[in-house]
Design a protein around this motif. Structure first.
Motif, mmCIF file in Angstrom:
data_model
loop_
_atom_site.group_PDB
_atom_site.id
_atom_site.type_symbol
_atom_site.label_atom_id
_atom_site.label_comp_id
_atom_site.label_asym_id
_atom_site.label_seq_id
_atom_site.Cartn_x
_atom_site.Cartn_y
_atom_site.Cartn_z
ATOM 1 N N ALA A 121 0.800 -1.217 0.000
ATOM 2 C CA ALA A 121 0.000 0.000 0.000
ATOM 3 C C ALA A 121 0.842 1.280 0.000
ATOM 4 N N VAL A 122 1.972 1.270 0.695
ATOM 5 C CA VAL A 122 2.815 2.474 0.726
ATOM 6 C C VAL A 122 3.391 2.742 -0.659
ATOM 7 N N LEU A 123 3.858 1.702 -1.324
ATOM 8 C CA LEU A 123 4.348 1.873 -2.696
ATOM 9 C C LEU A 123 3.213 2.340 -3.601
ATOM 10 N N ASP A 124 2.032 1.757 -3.447
ATOM 11 C CA ASP A 124 0.881 2.185 -4.257
ATOM 12 C C ASP A 124 0.629 3.685 -4.079
ATOM 13 N N ALA A 125 0.689 4.166 -2.829
ATOM 14 C CA ALA A 125 0.498 5.599 -2.573
ATOM 15 C C ALA A 125 1.583 6.422 -3.285
ATOM 16 N N GLY A 126 2.813 5.933 -3.232
ATOM 17 C CA GLY A 126 3.907 6.614 -3.925
ATOM 18 C C GLY A 126 3.719 6.616 -5.431
ATOM 19 N N LEU A 127 3.235 5.497 -5.965
ATOM 20 C CA LEU A 127 3.000 5.406 -7.413
ATOM 21 C C LEU A 127 1.889 6.351 -7.862
ATOM 22 N N ILE A 128 0.873 6.510 -7.020
ATOM 23 C CA ILE A 128 -0.180 7.476 -7.359
ATOM 24 C C ILE A 128 0.414 8.875 -7.422
ATOM 25 N N GLY A 129 1.241 9.226 -6.449
ATOM 26 C CA GLY A 129 1.882 10.542 -6.469
ATOM 27 C C GLY A 129 2.751 10.736 -7.700
ATOM 28 N N ALA A 130 3.512 9.702 -8.051
ATOM 29 C CA ALA A 130 4.374 9.778 -9.235
ATOM 30 C C ALA A 130 3.531 9.936 -10.502
ATOM 31 N N ALA A 131 2.440 9.189 -10.572
ATOM 32 C CA ALA A 131 1.561 9.269 -11.743
ATOM 33 C C ALA A 131 0.897 10.640 -11.830
ATOM 34 N N GLN A 132 0.550 11.204 -10.685
ATOM 35 C CA GLN A 132 -0.069 12.526 -10.718
ATOM 36 C C GLN A 132 0.921 13.602 -11.133
ATOM 37 N N LYS A 133 2.177 13.447 -10.792
ATOM 38 C CA LYS A 133 3.195 14.384 -11.292
ATOM 39 C C LYS A 133 3.225 14.344 -12.816
ATOM 40 N N VAL A 134 3.154 13.135 -13.362
ATOM 41 C CA VAL A 134 3.132 12.972 -14.819
ATOM 42 C C VAL A 134 1.885 13.644 -15.396
ATOM 43 N N GLU A 135 0.738 13.375 -14.797
ATOM 44 C CA GLU A 135 -0.511 13.959 -15.306
ATOM 45 C C GLU A 135 -0.468 15.484 -15.269
ATOM 46 N N LEU A 183 -8.002 12.933 -11.973
ATOM 47 C CA LEU A 183 -9.132 12.820 -11.046
ATOM 48 C C LEU A 183 -9.324 11.381 -10.561
ATOM 49 N N LYS A 184 -9.158 10.418 -11.457
ATOM 50 C CA LYS A 184 -9.270 9.005 -11.066
ATOM 51 C C LYS A 184 -8.221 8.653 -10.014
ATOM 52 N N LEU A 185 -7.013 9.139 -10.215
ATOM 53 C CA LEU A 185 -5.940 8.877 -9.255
ATOM 54 C C LEU A 185 -6.231 9.523 -7.907
ATOM 55 N N THR A 186 -6.724 10.744 -7.925
ATOM 56 C CA THR A 186 -7.070 11.436 -6.681
ATOM 57 C C THR A 186 -8.158 10.676 -5.935
ATOM 58 N N LYS A 187 -9.177 10.268 -6.651
ATOM 59 C CA LYS A 187 -10.290 9.541 -6.042
ATOM 60 C C LYS A 187 -9.801 8.225 -5.428
ATOM 61 N N LEU A 188 -8.968 7.511 -6.157
ATOM 62 C CA LEU A 188 -8.440 6.242 -5.648
ATOM 63 C C LEU A 188 -7.592 6.472 -4.402
ATOM 64 N N ALA A 189 -6.767 7.497 -4.426
ATOM 65 C CA ALA A 189 -5.937 7.808 -3.256
ATOM 66 C C ALA A 189 -6.822 8.135 -2.050
ATOM 67 N N ASP A 190 -7.820 8.965 -2.266
ATOM 68 C CA ASP A 190 -8.703 9.390 -1.176
ATOM 69 C C ASP A 190 -9.541 8.249 -0.614
ATOM 70 N N GLU A 191 -10.045 7.394 -1.497
ATOM 71 C CA GLU A 191 -11.007 6.384 -1.071
ATOM 72 C C GLU A 191 -10.396 5.053 -0.646
ATOM 73 N N GLU A 192 -9.189 4.759 -1.131
ATOM 74 C CA GLU A 192 -8.641 3.435 -0.835
ATOM 75 C C GLU A 192 -7.189 3.451 -0.379
ATOM 76 N N VAL A 193 -6.322 3.933 -1.232
ATOM 77 C CA VAL A 193 -4.899 3.679 -1.079
ATOM 78 C C VAL A 193 -4.276 4.336 0.151
ATOM 79 N N THR A 194 -4.617 5.587 0.424
ATOM 80 C CA THR A 194 -3.989 6.220 1.583
ATOM 81 C C THR A 194 -4.478 5.589 2.889
ATOM 82 N N GLU A 195 -5.706 5.115 2.909
ATOM 83 C CA GLU A 195 -6.206 4.379 4.090
ATOM 84 C C GLU A 195 -5.407 3.097 4.296
ATOM 85 N N GLU A 196 -5.214 2.369 3.198
ATOM 86 C CA GLU A 196 -4.441 1.116 3.257
ATOM 87 C C GLU A 196 -3.003 1.391 3.684
ATOM 88 N N ALA A 197 -2.426 2.452 3.143
ATOM 89 C CA ALA A 197 -1.041 2.790 3.464
ATOM 90 C C ALA A 197 -0.902 3.223 4.925
#
Length: 164
Positions: free
Chosen positions: A95-109, A147-161
């Motif tokens: 989950a921590v890596l997933d949170a990091g990957l979302i951040g990296a992907a959002q930088k790209v976006e 927006l999809k990445l933000t929603k996923l981070a808010d609803e799932e990944v940061t909780e898991e991390a």
């Protein structure tokens, strides 16, 4: 080649984002493999298909404007891809890596959102209406991906991390 005119700048910027998108087609599968969250994997896989379509759209822009792309490498995307690879190399899968990957992907976006917004504005100033429409279509896809990445981070990944 130095950009001396608005059209030169447009060609240079379009060439740069073409390189960025090509680099992203290689990075997204690696990010998908590194992700453990099924929804994150799906977002990466879906965005890979969108990215391939965006490359084709750039080809359409080139054709509609009657221009030729320059052979350059997007240093910004190279750095962003490198950052995401560092995360994969340094953080244990989960989950921590997933949170990091979302951040990296959002930088790209965010980079792509800025780039396509600028390109659409340049196309408009150059009177390239067809190109502008194509670029705005890509811009909307990039915003939707963010927006999809933000929603996923808010609803799932940061909780898991946070629980990890």
């Amino acid at each position: 080649m130095a950009s001396e005119t608005l059209k030169d700048l447009f060609i240079h910027s379009l060439s740069d984002v073409y390189s960025a998108e090509k680099q992203l087609t290689k990075a997204l599968p690696k990010m998908a493999r590194a992700a453990t969250n099924a929804n994150l994997k799906a977002i990466f896989e879906s965005h890979l298909e969108e990215t391939r379509g965006q490359i084709l759209r750039i080809d359409q822009v080139v054709e509609s404007c009657g221009i030729k792309l320059m052979r350059i490498k997007c240093a910004a995307m190279e750095g962003l891809v490198e950052e995401s690879q560092e995360l994969v190399d340094e953080i244990e899968k989960g989950a921590v890596l997933d949170a990091g990957l979302i951040g990296a992907a959002q930088k790209v976006e965010h980079y792509e959102i800025a780039t396509y917004g600028t390109l659409a504005a340049l196309a408009k100033k150059l009177g390239e209406k067809d190109a502008m429409k194509l670029l705005l279509e890509t811009l909307e896809e990039e915003k939707a991906a963010d927006l999809k990445l933000t929603k996923l981070a808010d609803e799932e990944v940061t909780e898991e991390a946070a629980a990890a």
